[in-house]
Motif scaffolding. Structure first.
Motif, PDB file in Angstrom:
ATOM      1  N   CYS A 253       0.863  -1.180   0.000  1.00 21.86           N
ATOM      2  CA  CYS A 253       0.000   0.000   0.000  1.00 21.86           C
ATOM      3  C   CYS A 253       0.901   1.232   0.000  1.00 21.86           C
ATOM      4  O   CYS A 253       1.738   1.386   0.896  1.00 21.86           O
ATOM      5  N   GLU A 254       0.714   2.087  -0.998  1.00 23.20           N
ATOM      6  CA  GLU A 254       1.554   3.275  -1.139  1.00 23.20           C
ATOM      7  C   GLU A 254       0.690   4.527  -1.178  1.00 23.20           C
ATOM      8  O   GLU A 254      -0.272   4.591  -1.935  1.00 23.20           O
ATOM      9  N   VAL A 255       1.059   5.514  -0.371  1.00 22.31           N
ATOM     10  CA  VAL A 255       0.328   6.787  -0.335  1.00 22.31           C
ATOM     11  C   VAL A 255       1.295   7.911  -0.679  1.00 22.31           C
ATOM     12  O   VAL A 255       2.385   8.015  -0.095  1.00 22.31           O
ATOM     13  N   ARG A 256       0.877   8.757  -1.631  1.00 25.22           N
ATOM     14  CA  ARG A 256       1.666   9.911  -2.061  1.00 25.22           C
ATOM     15  C   ARG A 256       0.888  11.188  -1.779  1.00 25.22           C
ATOM     16  O   ARG A 256      -0.326  11.230  -1.972  1.00 25.22           O
ATOM     17  N   ASP A 257       1.608  12.231  -1.356  1.00 25.44           N
ATOM     18  CA  ASP A 257       0.979  13.534  -1.192  1.00 25.44           C
ATOM     19  C   ASP A 257       2.023  14.626  -1.388  1.00 25.44           C
ATOM     20  O   ASP A 257       3.184  14.342  -1.694  1.00 25.44           O
ATOM     21  N   GLN A 258       1.607  15.883  -1.190  1.00 25.10           N
ATOM     22  CA  GLN A 258       2.483  17.026  -1.431  1.00 25.10           C
ATOM     23  C   GLN A 258       3.202  17.508  -0.168  1.00 25.10           C
ATOM     24  O   GLN A 258       3.899  18.530  -0.201  1.00 25.10           O
ATOM     25  N   GLY A 259       3.036  16.798   0.927  1.00 25.54           N
ATOM     26  CA  GLY A 259       3.701  17.203   2.162  1.00 25.54           C
ATOM     27  C   GLY A 259       5.157  16.786   2.188  1.00 25.54           C
ATOM     28  O   GLY A 259       5.647  16.065   1.319  1.00 25.54           O
ATOM     29  N   ARG A 260       5.872  17.254   3.206  1.00 19.11           N
ATOM     30  CA  ARG A 260       7.275  16.891   3.365  1.00 19.11           C
ATOM     31  C   ARG A 260       7.545  16.547   4.823  1.00 19.11           C
ATOM     32  O   ARG A 260       7.190  17.323   5.721  1.00 19.11           O
ATOM     33  N   LEU A 261       8.159  15.384   5.049  1.00 23.41           N
ATOM     34  CA  LEU A 261       8.531  14.979   6.410  1.00 23.41           C
ATOM     35  C   LEU A 261       9.858  15.650   6.765  1.00 23.41           C
ATOM     36  O   LEU A 261      10.888  15.336   6.176  1.00 23.41           O
ATOM     37  N   LYS A 262       9.812  16.548   7.727  1.00 23.58           N
ATOM     38  CA  LYS A 262      11.030  17.265   8.105  1.00 23.58           C
ATOM     39  C   LYS A 262      11.739  16.615   9.300  1.00 23.58           C
ATOM     40  O   LYS A 262      12.914  16.909   9.538  1.00 23.58           O
ATOM     41  N   ASP A 263      11.041  15.765  10.024  1.00 28.66           N
ATOM     42  CA  ASP A 263      11.624  15.109  11.184  1.00 28.66           C
ATOM     43  C   ASP A 263      11.983  13.672  10.813  1.00 28.66           C
ATOM     44  O   ASP A 263      11.099  12.838  10.607  1.00 28.66           O
ATOM     45  N   PRO A 264      13.276  13.336  10.714  1.00 33.96           N
ATOM     46  CA  PRO A 264      13.654  11.976  10.326  1.00 33.96           C
ATOM     47  C   PRO A 264      13.256  10.923  11.358  1.00 33.96           C
ATOM     48  O   PRO A 264      13.223   9.733  11.038  1.00 33.96           O
ATOM     49  N   LEU A 265      12.940  11.346  12.578  1.00 34.86           N
ATOM     50  CA  LEU A 265      12.510  10.403  13.616  1.00 34.86           C
ATOM     51  C   LEU A 265      10.985  10.304  13.715  1.00 34.86           C
ATOM     52  O   LEU A 265      10.479   9.661  14.635  1.00 34.86           O
ATOM     53  N   ALA A 266      10.266  10.903  12.782  1.00 38.02           N
ATOM     54  CA  ALA A 266       8.805  10.792  12.797  1.00 38.02           C
ATOM     55  C   ALA A 266       8.403   9.318  12.720  1.00 38.02           C
ATOM     56  O   ALA A 266       8.893   8.575  11.877  1.00 38.02           O
ATOM     57  N   GLY A 267       7.540   8.902  13.628  1.00 40.25           N
ATOM     58  CA  GLY A 267       7.105   7.516  13.673  1.00 40.25           C
ATOM     59  C   GLY A 267       8.035   6.591  14.427  1.00 40.25           C
ATOM     60  O   GLY A 267       7.787   5.390  14.510  1.00 40.25           O
ATOM     61  N   ARG A 268       9.113   7.135  14.992  1.00 46.34           N
ATOM     62  CA  ARG A 268      10.089   6.297  15.706  1.00 46.34           C
ATOM     63  C   ARG A 268      10.244   6.700  17.166  1.00 46.34           C
ATOM     64  O   ARG A 268      11.076   6.130  17.869  1.00 46.34           O
ATOM     65  N   ARG A 269       9.478   7.698  17.592  1.00 44.46           N
ATOM     66  CA  ARG A 269       9.521   8.101  19.001  1.00 44.46           C
ATOM     67  C   ARG A 269       8.283   7.574  19.716  1.00 44.46           C
ATOM     68  O   ARG A 269       7.161   7.811  19.254  1.00 44.46           O
ATOM     69  N   PRO A 270       8.450   6.881  20.837  1.00 37.68           N
ATOM     70  CA  PRO A 270       7.259   6.501  21.609  1.00 37.68           C
ATOM     71  C   PRO A 270       6.522   7.755  22.059  1.00 37.68           C
ATOM     72  O   PRO A 270       7.135   8.727  22.499  1.00 37.68           O
ATOM     73  N   SER A 271       5.200   7.747  21.926  1.00 40.03           N
ATOM     74  CA  SER A 271       4.411   8.914  22.330  1.00 40.03           C
ATOM     75  C   SER A 271       4.068   8.822  23.808  1.00 40.03           C
ATOM     76  O   SER A 271       3.662   7.758  24.291  1.00 40.03           O
ATOM     77  N   PRO A 272       4.221   9.927  24.554  1.00 38.82           N
ATOM     78  CA  PRO A 272       3.807   9.928  25.953  1.00 38.82           C
ATOM     79  C   PRO A 272       2.333   9.558  26.064  1.00 38.82           C
ATOM     80  O   PRO A 272       1.518   9.979  25.227  1.00 38.82           O
ATOM     81  N   PRO A 273       1.949   8.748  27.072  1.00 38.73           N
ATOM     82  CA  PRO A 273       0.553   8.304  27.201  1.00 38.73           C
ATOM     83  C   PRO A 273      -0.454   9.447  27.228  1.00 38.73           C
ATOM     84  O   PRO A 273      -1.564   9.306  26.719  1.00 38.73           O
ATOM     85  N   ALA A 274      -0.079  10.586  27.806  1.00 39.97           N
ATOM     86  CA  ALA A 274      -1.024  11.695  27.934  1.00 39.97           C
ATOM     87  C   ALA A 274      -1.109  12.562  26.681  1.00 39.97           C
ATOM     88  O   ALA A 274      -1.949  13.447  26.598  1.00 39.97           O
ATOM     89  N   GLN A 275      -0.248  12.305  25.709  1.00 42.33           N
ATOM     90  CA  GLN A 275      -0.230  13.150  24.508  1.00 42.33           C
ATOM     91  C   GLN A 275      -1.380  12.784  23.580  1.00 42.33           C
ATOM     92  O   GLN A 275      -1.501  11.640  23.159  1.00 42.33           O
ATOM     93  N   PRO A 276      -2.232  13.743  23.230  1.00 39.29           N
ATOM     94  CA  PRO A 276      -3.316  13.454  22.289  1.00 39.29           C
ATOM     95  C   PRO A 276      -2.799  13.443  20.858  1.00 39.29           C
ATOM     96  O   PRO A 276      -2.107  14.362  20.424  1.00 39.29           O
ATOM     97  N   GLY A 277      -3.086  12.388  20.108  1.00 41.73           N
ATOM     98  CA  GLY A 277      -2.671  12.323  18.718  1.00 41.73           C
ATOM     99  C   GLY A 277      -1.179  12.130  18.569  1.00 41.73           C
ATOM    100  O   GLY A 277      -0.463  11.813  19.519  1.00 41.73           O
ATOM    101  N   GLY A 278      -0.700  12.295  17.346  1.00 46.31           N
ATOM    102  CA  GLY A 278       0.723  12.185  17.078  1.00 46.31           C
ATOM    103  C   GLY A 278       1.245  10.772  17.000  1.00 46.31           C
ATOM    104  O   GLY A 278       2.448  10.545  17.066  1.00 46.31           O
ATOM    105  N   ARG A 279       0.346   9.802  16.862  1.00 49.69           N
ATOM    106  CA  ARG A 279       0.772   8.400  16.852  1.00 49.69           C
ATOM    107  C   ARG A 279       0.570   7.734  15.494  1.00 49.69           C
ATOM    108  O   ARG A 279       0.753   6.522  15.368  1.00 49.69           O
ATOM    109  N   GLY A 280       0.178   8.492  14.473  1.00 49.57           N
ATOM    110  CA  GLY A 280      -0.176   7.897  13.191  1.00 49.57           C
ATOM    111  C   GLY A 280       0.943   7.095  12.566  1.00 49.57           C
ATOM    112  O   GLY A 280       0.784   5.899  12.283  1.00 49.57           O
ATOM    113  N   LEU A 281       2.110   7.704  12.338  1.00 49.32           N
ATOM    114  CA  LEU A 281       3.219   7.003  11.709  1.00 49.32           C
ATOM    115  C   LEU A 281       3.795   5.939  12.622  1.00 49.32           C
ATOM    116  O   LEU A 281       4.286   4.904  12.158  1.00 49.32           O
TER     117      LEU A 281
END
Length: 308
Positions: A253-281
């Motif tokens: 499954c491949e998704v393309r869009d016009q955005g740009r990922l500026k954080d190379p660690l996006a999707g690789r940081r555990p999210s704090p339990p109290a943080q709303p959202g930010g867990r997609g990747l």
């Protein structure tokens, strides 16, 4: 992005040739950690795990043992789900980890994600009290993998001798493997915007069924599609395209869009339990067997592989 400083984080690569060198380079590392009162984890491929378990004897009971071929099937989930989860469970102690994410059976498709993972460890653990030793099979791996190890590790151990890497530059490895991804000519695709999100997800599920995906794996991919298409609408310019195809024993499954990922660690940081959202990747990395990403001024491609 510039190369991080090494201290207090230590990240050596261990080049080994054969089982004897493997044991000589890893078992003392584990025993020294246990004697110092440091929590120790070993995440290596199953056969190597058996070797270390036998060599450690009773001491193996005091070590967190992880089969990397399962936990690290997708290299993008090793940092949050293997390394950070262990380090974060011991916040007041220095931890010691053996992590072997690259082994000879890794495919050419997987390798770019593996090399990027090794580079990104340096940023994920910058400033942390941790030592992560990464073994490399110097007989079974390609020359390119060994060359990249010098770029992703500030210290290299070979033949029992330790030295600073003369070519340490993890940022170069992250960029080198940010490779363009070309959609196969025969792949089925759909464009979507905010109003077409349900249609895009339905398309993914129906195509995945046609390619033989079912049960929990189908549910996982449906959730992945929902996260990626929503991210495209919210963060990627309001629209995107999704393509589906089968490749070997996997559904892609491949998704393309016009955005740009500026954080190379996006999707690789555990999210704090109290943080709303930010867990997609992060969720995408957890649920798939491989994720390849290309991002740049023209947009972002996220390609997910799920075993059938």
């Amino acid at each position: 992005m510039t190369a991080p400083t090494a201290e207090p984080f230590v990240h050596p690569a261990l080049f080994y040739r054969g089982e004897e060198e493997y044991v000589a380079g890893t078992v003392p590392f584990v025993r020294e950690g246990l004697e110092a009162g440091e929590p120790v984890a070993v995440a290596v491929p199953g056969p190597q795990l058996d070797v270390l378990r036998a060599a450690l004897g009773d001491a193996a009971a005091d070590v967190r043992l992880v089969d990397m071929t399962q936990a690290g099937r997708n290299p993008a989930r090793i940092i949050p789900r293997v390394l950070r989860v262990f380090a974060d469970s011991h916040p007041k102690k220095r931890v010691r980890i053996i992590g072997e994410p690259i082994w000879p059976d890794r495919t050419g498709l997987e390798y770019p994600a593996c090399a990027q993972h090794e580079a990104l460890i340096n940023y994920a653990f910058e400033g942390r009290d941790a030592t992560i030793l990464c073994p490399y099979d110097a007989e079974g791996l390609s020359e390119q993998a060994l060359t990249d190890a010098y770029a992703t590790h500030p210290v290299v151990i070979s033949g029992g001798r330790q030295r600073s890497s003369p070519s340490y530059a993890p940022e170069h490895v992250v960029e080198r493997y940010n490779q363009p991804l070309t959609t196969p000519a025969g792949a089925e695709g759909r464009a979507f915007g905010a109003d077409e999100l349900p249609m895009a997800r339905y398309f993914v599920v129906e195509q995945a069924k046609r390619f033989g995906l079912s049960g929990v794996r189908l549910e996982d991919l449906a959730l992945v599609a929902a996260e990626l298409t929503t991210n495209s609408v919210v963060h990627g310019g309001g629209a995107g395209t999704v393509h589906m195809w089968a490749e070997g024993g996997q559904v892609v499954c491949e998704v393309r869009d016009q955005g740009r990922l500026k954080d190379p660690l996006a999707g690789r940081r555990p999210s704090p339990p109290a943080q709303p959202g930010g867990r997609g990747l992060l969720l995408v990395n957890y649920l798939t067997d491989l994720v390849r990403v290309h991002t740049g001024p023209d947009g972002t491609v996220i390609r997910c592989y799920v075993d059938r």
